[in-house]
Design an enzyme around this catalytic site. Sequence first.
Site, PDB file in Angstrom:
ATOM      1  N   SER A   1      10.531   6.687   9.004  1.00 33.13           N
ATOM      2  CA  SER A   1       9.895   6.299  10.422  1.00 33.13           C
ATOM      3  C   SER A   1      10.614   4.898  10.966  1.00 33.13           C
ATOM      4  O   SER A   1      10.472   3.689  10.082  1.00 33.13           O
ATOM      5  CB  SER A   1       8.424   6.310  10.629  1.00 33.13           C
ATOM      6  OG  SER A   1       8.033   5.806  11.799  1.00 33.13           O
TER       7      SER A   1
ATOM      8  N   CYS B   1       4.677  -5.345  16.172  1.00 30.33           N
ATOM      9  CA  CYS B   1       4.113  -4.167  16.982  1.00 30.33           C
ATOM     10  C   CYS B   1       2.590  -4.695  16.967  1.00 30.33           C
ATOM     11  O   CYS B   1       1.784  -5.069  16.103  1.00 30.33           O
ATOM     12  CB  CYS B   1       4.019  -2.945  16.656  1.00 30.33           C
ATOM     13  SG  CYS B   1       5.570  -2.220  16.281  1.00 30.33           S
TER      14      CYS B   1
ATOM     15  N   GLU C   1       0.907  -1.241  -0.010  1.00 29.69           N
ATOM     16  CA  GLU C   1      -0.115  -0.140  -0.042  1.00 29.69           C
ATOM     17  C   GLU C   1       0.956   1.252   0.107  1.00 29.69           C
ATOM     18  O   GLU C   1       1.904   1.150   0.346  1.00 29.69           O
ATOM     19  CB  GLU C   1      -0.748  -0.086   1.149  1.00 29.69           C
ATOM     20  CG  GLU C   1      -1.667  -1.119   1.436  1.00 29.69           C
ATOM     21  CD  GLU C   1      -2.599  -0.978   2.837  1.00 29.69           C
ATOM     22  OE1 GLU C   1      -2.571  -0.113   3.428  1.00 29.69           O
ATOM     23  OE2 GLU C   1      -2.827  -2.234   3.090  1.00 29.69           O
TER      24      GLU C   1
ATOM     25  N   HIS D   1       5.949   4.603  21.565  1.00 27.74           N
ATOM     26  CA  HIS D   1       4.816   3.967  21.935  1.00 27.74           C
ATOM     27  C   HIS D   1       4.630   3.525  23.642  1.00 27.74           C
ATOM     28  O   HIS D   1       3.586   3.211  24.026  1.00 27.74           O
ATOM     29  CB  HIS D   1       4.335   2.776  21.140  1.00 27.74           C
ATOM     30  CG  HIS D   1       4.382   3.119  19.715  1.00 27.74           C
ATOM     31  ND1 HIS D   1       3.917   4.383  19.271  1.00 27.74           N
ATOM     32  CD2 HIS D   1       4.748   2.076  18.653  1.00 27.74           C
ATOM     33  CE1 HIS D   1       4.296   4.261  17.854  1.00 27.74           C
ATOM     34  NE2 HIS D   1       4.535   2.860  17.542  1.00 27.74           N
TER      35      HIS D   1
ATOM     36  N   CYS E   1       5.619  -7.015   7.590  1.00 26.54           N
ATOM     37  CA  CYS E   1       6.747  -6.326   8.500  1.00 26.54           C
ATOM     38  C   CYS E   1       6.921  -7.337   9.698  1.00 26.54           C
ATOM     39  O   CYS E   1       6.177  -8.418  10.052  1.00 26.54           O
ATOM     40  CB  CYS E   1       5.995  -5.344   9.200  1.00 26.54           C
ATOM     41  SG  CYS E   1       7.274  -4.489  10.645  1.00 26.54           S
TER      42      CYS E   1
ATOM     43  N   CYS F   1       3.148   8.650   1.360  1.00 27.30           N
ATOM     44  CA  CYS F   1       3.562   7.589   2.479  1.00 27.30           C
ATOM     45  C   CYS F   1       3.912   6.330   1.713  1.00 27.30           C
ATOM     46  O   CYS F   1       3.037   5.772   0.950  1.00 27.30           O
ATOM     47  CB  CYS F   1       2.490   7.604   3.435  1.00 27.30           C
ATOM     48  SG  CYS F   1       2.764   6.196   4.809  1.00 27.30           S
TER      49      CYS F   1
ATOM     50  N   CYS G   1      -0.631  -3.113  15.189  1.00 23.02           N
ATOM     51  CA  CYS G   1      -0.371  -2.789  13.724  1.00 23.02           C
ATOM     52  C   CYS G   1      -0.951  -3.617  12.915  1.00 23.02           C
ATOM     53  O   CYS G   1      -0.407  -5.151  12.991  1.00 23.02           O
ATOM     54  CB  CYS G   1       1.114  -2.418  13.600  1.00 23.02           C
ATOM     55  SG  CYS G   1       1.572  -1.939  12.127  1.00 23.02           S
TER      56      CYS G   1
ATOM     57  N   SER H   1       9.505   5.646  16.590  1.00 18.73           N
ATOM     58  CA  SER H   1       8.192   4.990  17.066  1.00 18.73           C
ATOM     59  C   SER H   1       8.529   4.626  18.797  1.00 18.73           C
ATOM     60  O   SER H   1       9.081   3.440  18.840  1.00 18.73           O
ATOM     61  CB  SER H   1       7.861   3.886  16.446  1.00 18.73           C
ATOM     62  OG  SER H   1       7.459   4.237  15.153  1.00 18.73           O
TER      63      SER H   1
ATOM     64  N   CYS I   1      -1.676   2.447   7.255  1.00 17.76           N
ATOM     65  CA  CYS I   1      -1.062   1.527   6.268  1.00 17.76           C
ATOM     66  C   CYS I   1      -1.181   0.263   6.746  1.00 17.76           C
ATOM     67  O   CYS I   1      -1.394  -0.174   8.107  1.00 17.76           O
ATOM     68  CB  CYS I   1       0.449   1.813   6.267  1.00 17.76           C
ATOM     69  SG  CYS I   1       0.473   3.338   5.204  1.00 17.76           S
TER      70      CYS I   1
HETATM   71  N1  SAH Z   1       7.892   0.504  10.967  1.00 23.45           N
HETATM   72  C1  SAH Z   1       7.873   1.842  10.973  1.00 23.45           C
HETATM   73  C2  SAH Z   1       7.101   2.539  10.150  1.00 23.45           C
HETATM   74  C3  SAH Z   1       5.523   2.115  10.764  1.00 23.45           C
HETATM   75  S1  SAH Z   1       4.162   2.972  10.356  1.00 23.45           S
HETATM   76  C4  SAH Z   1       7.846   2.330  12.671  1.00 23.45           C
HETATM   77  O1  SAH Z   1       7.809   1.306  13.262  1.00 23.45           O
HETATM   78  O2  SAH Z   1       8.083   3.598  12.808  1.00 23.45           O
HETATM   79  C5  SAH Z   1       4.336   4.622  11.034  1.00 23.45           C
HETATM   80  C6  SAH Z   1       3.756   4.715  12.378  1.00 23.45           C
HETATM   81  O3  SAH Z   1       2.344   4.368  12.395  1.00 23.45           O
HETATM   82  C7  SAH Z   1       4.308   4.030  13.350  1.00 23.45           C
HETATM   83  O4  SAH Z   1       4.931   4.614  14.687  1.00 23.45           O
HETATM   84  C8  SAH Z   1       3.499   2.868  13.872  1.00 23.45           C
HETATM   85  O5  SAH Z   1       3.704   2.309  14.991  1.00 23.45           O
HETATM   86  C9  SAH Z   1       2.079   3.554  13.721  1.00 23.45           C
HETATM   87  N2  SAH Z   1       0.957   2.769  13.605  1.00 23.45           N
HETATM   88  C10 SAH Z   1       0.702   1.387  13.248  1.00 23.45           C
HETATM   89  N3  SAH Z   1      -0.394   0.929  13.166  1.00 23.45           N
HETATM   90  C11 SAH Z   1      -1.242   1.928  13.508  1.00 23.45           C
HETATM   91  C12 SAH Z   1      -2.426   2.249  13.964  1.00 23.45           C
HETATM   92  N4  SAH Z   1      -3.394   1.290  13.698  1.00 23.45           N
HETATM   93  N5  SAH Z   1      -2.944   3.490  14.272  1.00 23.45           N
HETATM   94  C13 SAH Z   1      -2.126   4.571  14.559  1.00 23.45           C
HETATM   95  N6  SAH Z   1      -0.638   4.273  14.182  1.00 23.45           N
HETATM   96  C14 SAH Z   1      -0.534   3.192  13.823  1.00 23.45           C
END
Ligand code: SAH
Length: 341
Positions: A191, A114, A90, A216, A110, A103, A117, A214, A333
């Site tokens: 990111s 996480c 995507e 969290h 992946c 984006c 996600c 990231s 995404c």
């Molecule tokens: N692998 C990279 C890119 C991931 S996407 C990373 O971990 O940073 C970018 C951001 O979106 C990350 O911080 C990820 O944790 C967050 N993310 C993933 N799923 C999400 C969701 N459902 N709602 C909000 N943020 C989300």
Amino acid sequence: MQHILDPDTQLLDAWVTQQRLPIFRAAQIRRWIYASQAESFADMTNLPLELRKELASHFQWWTTRTAAHQKAEDGTEKLLLELADGKKIECVLLRDGERRTICISTQVGCAMGCVFCASGLDGVDRNLTSGEIVEQMLRLGRLLPADERLSHIVVMGMGEPLANLVNLMPALAIASQQEGLGISPRRITISTVGLPTAMQRLAEAAVSYNLAVSLHAANDALRNKLVPVNTKSGLTPILTAADAYFEASGRRLTYEYVLLGGVNDRREDALQLAGLLRGRPALLNLIPYNPVAGLPYKTPAAETVEAFSSLLTERGINIQVRRRKGSRIDAACGQLRRTKA
Ligand code: SAH
């Protein structure tokens, strides 16, 4: 056949030389690819017909197919691209004032796991090639009218960018070169989940992309649960590597923090986070969770987000709450791919 988007900058020059053509032809071809809406070699109308045919027989251009295209009322558009091997990724175009941000994804799936996600629910299939990464940029750019250009790139799609640095770096070089997309590195953000060794490598590469990390969670116990790869390093080396990247690049760091209702959005979480970031020249991006079908996590109430933000602001942390764009088209995404699987 070679992929014309293979970011080996010498590839096209070498071919043009080998064909005994004047070298300006390479620049012309690049302009058609990166700075026009051309869809095929046949569209390159200032090239001799014979050359257009030669190009088409020697190079592949598009290796992906648009399997779905969604548009939201706020101008966000999302593409589901099918790769040559049938796998799907995507990528998203976001419109915000003058900004035209894309984006992009770096992997199919992946491996980071996480828990909240959508991208990592089935693990990782493979890395994207540099050409496949560049192709997302071109496909999204061609959604714009002819007088608009992409202005920003965020590498926040599917996958962990720092787990595929070897293919990402050449693709971003193309994005930032004048002869490529001409997007300043300062408008490109990578990111990462926080992989200290790769972050160190990025610092040594002397690039000036923005880095977003990231987080969290502000302690290892909680972060180990939400971001399982954390157990390999823990938070401290990640923050140290981020500081080193800041030192090397001079680019302000962003920390991302997805707010999960009742999980990491409590008062004590905010206070601990403030403690962790105090004194660091960083921006904290708070992201209210975008719910994923089948996962138990919830978006916190607006008042909770407000209270969390205030606690940080009062302690001198520079924050930004990310507005949701395109949520109705599953623009978070990794979600569209699942609904079309
Ligand atoms: N692998 C990279 C890119 C991931 S996407 C990373 O971990 O940073 C970018 C951001 O979106 C990350 O911080 C990820 O944790 C967050 N993310 C993933 N799923 C999400 C969701 N459902 N709602 C909000 N943020 C989300």
